[in-house]
Design an enzyme around this catalytic site. Structure first.
Site, short mmCIF file in Angstrom:
data_model
loop_
_atom_site.label_atom_id
_atom_site.label_comp_id
_atom_site.label_asym_id
_atom_site.label_seq_id
_atom_site.Cartn_x
_atom_site.Cartn_y
_atom_site.Cartn_z
N HIS A 17 16.81 -15.77 -9.71
CA HIS A 17 16.74 -14.40 -10.22
C HIS A 17 15.78 -13.52 -9.41
O HIS A 17 16.06 -12.35 -9.16
CB HIS A 17 16.30 -14.41 -11.69
CG HIS A 17 17.38 -14.86 -12.62
ND1 HIS A 17 17.15 -15.61 -13.73
CD2 HIS A 17 18.71 -14.68 -12.57
CE1 HIS A 17 18.29 -15.85 -14.34
NE2 HIS A 17 19.26 -15.31 -13.66
N ARG A 62 24.52 -22.93 26.39
CA ARG A 62 23.85 -23.61 27.50
C ARG A 62 23.30 -24.93 27.00
O ARG A 62 22.51 -24.97 26.06
CB ARG A 62 22.72 -22.74 28.06
CG ARG A 62 22.09 -23.35 29.32
CD ARG A 62 20.97 -22.48 29.85
NE ARG A 62 19.77 -22.56 29.02
CZ ARG A 62 18.71 -21.78 29.20
NH1 ARG A 62 18.70 -20.85 30.15
NH2 ARG A 62 17.65 -21.91 28.42
N GLU A 120 21.38 -19.72 39.08
CA GLU A 120 19.98 -19.33 38.96
C GLU A 120 19.11 -19.85 40.10
O GLU A 120 17.90 -19.64 40.10
CB GLU A 120 19.42 -19.83 37.61
CG GLU A 120 19.63 -21.30 37.36
CD GLU A 120 19.29 -21.70 35.93
OE1 GLU A 120 18.53 -20.97 35.27
OE2 GLU A 120 19.78 -22.74 35.48
N SER A 159 18.84 -14.55 35.77
CA SER A 159 18.03 -13.72 36.67
C SER A 159 16.57 -14.11 36.68
O SER A 159 15.86 -13.87 37.67
CB SER A 159 18.18 -12.24 36.29
OG SER A 159 17.81 -12.02 34.95
N CYS A 192 23.09 -13.46 32.05
CA CYS A 192 22.47 -13.69 30.74
C CYS A 192 20.95 -13.68 30.83
O CYS A 192 20.27 -13.98 29.85
CB CYS A 192 22.95 -15.00 30.14
SG CYS A 192 22.57 -16.45 31.14
#
Length: 791
Positions: free
Chosen positions: A420, A577, A679, A701, A750
């Site tokens: 509640h 990933r 990467e 990046s 990404c």
């Protein structure tokens, strides 16, 4: 002559004015849904006419109206005094003879049908209750395990009296209902033996975000009042509707609650003493109160009910410990999220500072509140709560509603998301954190705190008043762009919320977030559990309760995190990933220091693909593969695509792809796409060679920048040189993008760069990138910037 009692089987939703929303709904389900598999215990209801005649013929109505007319409901002490007087007068007044005779006849028919003594629940159902513009959650009483006619008659009077509970009086005034416009019906329903089973509440949407594609179920041992009242921290389950309807394993999430107590039948038949609360044995607390099959059976019944009513529903259920079946004991429209006006304006609360975390619990809503703590240990102290206080207490019930609206936030020791306190906090739009366990011990009255429900399932109470802001974004007409905007989403807790931001899917879902937050144990520890020191074993046992084995815990938790993300964004792609922890990060997991090497520079050490193909880590990697196979092949969430990080050599790429295939994750099979994180400078320089083994690249990046410029991004001394827009970095990105375009393969990014630098996102757009994956809080502003509009 007025009809005073009606059997559930003769009722339907057209009878709301006669027997209230709850009882009309029970009749509707008995009449229409039993044949579809929804089990509802039988019974009967007294009518609103019976209640009105009871008040009129006794002279109570005029007296009550006079007492309430001049009552100031903000004066909580007077409200409590007047409410108690009215309730006692109702209880002391005899029922009318025709009503008593009608109840007696209907109850005796139930006894005869059962062939012996029965136990019933006597519940309230207000005639304005649970209509689209009213939510009287728990404002009137429920009495369980009522045995014998005299106790049933007494319970009916107590139910009638509960129309004048403090919270009910205050709520009617707040909502503009005239007291005389609301009448009460008592529902007398055969008890389900959940005292030796389990019970709880379920919603046919996510209560926090309003996400409509899941059923949210809470469960605890014993009678359901402990869950509804917030006296217990229950187990929680999320079930994906579409997966369930496809007859595939559909449970997305399992959160084990502490379930410290349960309410059971007592041996005392006297009114008000027929139930008692006992401690739950320690071994039962460490398991789930429902099996997966029972969770899915409940969700199926919920979907049948939702389909019939054509709206989101709030449903109470009970599992009978004798016959093992689950029953529906109440169903009413969900009245918080479904009542909110559909708007294209996204509202996000965001902390601008960090601070010392004092207490954690389950978050209710997604807002932030701050103020001075007011610890309340007894309902009699309610009047101490001032406007802007943070109300801290063991548990609340709806009696507290008159002062809850004053609070900047609410914090409780006990309770789950369907109690509640949680429902009222949502209605009032107040952030609440429930089930903290020790909030009343740690937090002190007068102390300044910030209560954040804006960071996922876990609500956080910070020391001090922290700065925060509210961001509002209008997404009504997002302009077209020549590429897709995706999102970086690591936290499954936020998935249902983030899915409502305009997007083309998830460009990066980090598995290590799930390992760190939902598992917290090194996979080698779980694979070699029996070899662990006793201290480590005990820590592990606390976490893995409810799962078949230590290894199953690891696999299932990975699958839960990934499937939650996949379901939230379905059918858009979710690029997961696989794990990219560095050795020092793995070492921080429970037991991890026994298995991890010490490396001087873990950033360029034993990580990513190098781990997957290493003999020493292959058994761990196989667990990740098992989890991904479950999500894609067993659950059918084929929008999950897999991404391999830190692939140093072309030979390494070949080996990883072969290992994946050996583990049932073959590229192209069942539509599986394999993406490589681009990467390392080597990935861009030899892009054509790497692309032989993958369906595309997603540019990371961060690592590309640090490796191109020879920077350690963890070093503050040279952090000012880190810039993804450096010409050398851009030259490498150009090579990667053009190689993918030439090969007709996917190319996205990404990394953090486009979220931090919208001009980099524009350069990537001009280069012809296919998608840019952004942090959720930058999606709308970057989108508008790229379209040439001000954000």
């Amino acid at each position: 002559m007025q009809e005073y009692v009606i059997g559930f089987e003769s009722l339907g939703m057209h009878d709301v004015n006669r027997v209230g929303g709850k009882n009309a709904s029970l009749g509707e389900m008995v009449k229409h849904l039993a044949k579809l598999g929804v089990r509802v215990p039988g019974g009967f209801a007294t009518t609103a006419a019976a209640f009105v005649d009871f008040l009129e013929q006794s002279g109570l109505r005029q007296h009550i109206n006079e007492r309430l007319q001049s009552l100031n409901i903000d004066d909580v002490d007077t409200l409590a005094k007047v409410g108690a007087e009215i309730r006692q007068q109702v209880i002391d007044t005899p029922l009318t003879k025709p009503l008593e005779e009608a109840i007696t006849k209907a109850y005796q028919e139930m006894v005869a049908e059962a062939g012996g003594e029965i136990s019933v629940a006597v519940r309230s159902s207000a005639t304005a209750e649970d209509l689209p513009d009213a939510s009287f959650a728990g404002q009137q009483e429920t009495f369980l395990n009522v045995r014998g006619l005299d106790n049933v008659l007494l319970a009916v009077k107590h139910v009638f009296a509960s129309l004048f509970n403090d919270r009910a009086i205050a709520y009617r005034v707040h909502q503009g209902f005239a007291h005389s416009d609301v009448a009460l019906s008592a529902g007398i329903q055969r008890m389900v033996r959940s005292d030796i089973g389990a019970s709880g509440v379920m919603f046919t949407l996510d209560t926090e975000s309003g996400f409509p594609d899941v059923v949210f179920i809470t469960a605890a041992y014993g009678l359901g009042e402990t869950v509804v009242q917030g006296a217990v921290n229950p187990d929680e389950f999320y079930v994906h509707k579409a997966t369930l309807q496809a007859n595939k394993p559909a449970i997305l999430r399992r959160n084990r609650g502490s379930k410290l107590i349960k309410m059971i039948y007592s041996d005392d038949k006297n009114y008000g003493k027929a139930t008692k609360t006992i401690d739950v044995p320690a071994e039962q607390r460490l398991t789930f109160s429902l099996t997966d099959a029972e969770v899915e059976e409940l969700a199926r019944q919920a979907l049948i009910i939702e389909k019939h009513y054509q709206r989101p529903m709030d449903i109470e259920w009970a599992k009978d410990g004798q016959d093992g079946k689950v029953y529906i004991v109440q169903a009413r429209p969900e009245t918080v999220k479904s009542r909110q006006t559909k708007s294209n304006v996204l509202e996000r609360y965001e902390l601008k500072q960090s601070g010392n975390i004092l207490v954690t619990g389950r978050s209710i809503g997604q807002k932030i509140g701050a103020g001075k703590v007011r610890v309340i240990k007894d309902v009699k102290e309610m009047s101490q709560v001032q406007t802007g206080d943070v109300l801290v207490t063991d548990m609340t019930d709806p009696d507290w509603e008159p002062v809850m609206k004053r609070a900047a936030a609410i914090v409780t020791n006990r309770g789950g998301r369907t109690c509640h306190a949680a429902i009222i906090a949502r209605e009032l739009g107040i952030p609440a954190v429930v089930g903290c366990g020790d909030a009343t011990q740690i937090l002190k009255s007068g102390q300044e705190v910030t209560v954040s429900c804006a960071e996922g399932d876990t609500g956080l109470i910070y020391e001090g008043i922290l700065a925060f802001e509210v961001k509002r974004s209008d997404t009504a007409t997002m302009p077209p762009l020549p590429f897709k905007i995706m999102m970086n989403v690591g936290n499954p807790d936020r998935a249902f919320d983030f899915a409502q931001i305009p997007n083309a899917g998830v460009g990066l879902a980090r598995l290590e977030f799930i390992i760190n937050n939902m598992i917290g144990i090194h996979p080698k520890v779980l694979l070699n559990f029996e070899e662990q020191p006793e201290e480590v074993k005990n820590k592990v046992k606390e976490r893995i309760g409810g799962y078949a084995s230590p290894v199953d815990f690891y696999v299932e938790k990975l699958a839960e995190g990934v499937s939650t993300l996949a379901a939230a964004f379905y059918p858009q792609p979710v690029i997961v990933r696989l794990s990219d922890f560095k050795s020092n990060e793995y070492a921080n997991l429970i037991g991890g220091d026994r298995y991890e090497p010490h490396e001087e520079n873990p950033m360029i050490g034993f990580r990513g693909a190098s781990r997957y193909i290493a003999e020493s880590f292959q058994d761990c990697f196989e667990l990740e593969c098992r989890a991904m196979r479950k999500v894609r092949d067993e659950m059918g969430l084929t929008n999950v695509e897999l991404m391999i990080p830190f692939v140093r050599t072309v030979e390494g790429a070949r080996k990883v792809v072969n290992i994946l295939a050996k583990n049932g994750l073959e590229r192209g099979k069942n539509g599986l796409r394999l993406i490589m994180m681009c990467e390392l400078p080597a990935n861009a320089l030899l892009a054509d060679d790497f692309l032989q083994y993958f369906d595309g690249f997603s540019i990371g990046s961060n690592d590309m920048t640090q490796l191109a410029l020879g920077l350690d991004r963890d070093s503050g001394l040279i952090a000012h040189l880190f810039d993804e827009r450096n010409p050398a970095v851009k030259a490498l990105l150009h090579l990667a993008i053009q190689a993918c375009r030439k090969a007709g393969k996917y190319i996205g990014i990404c990394g953090q760069g486009p979220s931090d630098h919208p001009d980099l996102a524009r350069w990537l757009m001009d280069e012809g990138i296919e998608s840019v994956s952004l942090n959720p809080d930058t999606v709308v502003s970057t989108w508008l910037y790229l379209a040439g509009q001000n954000s």
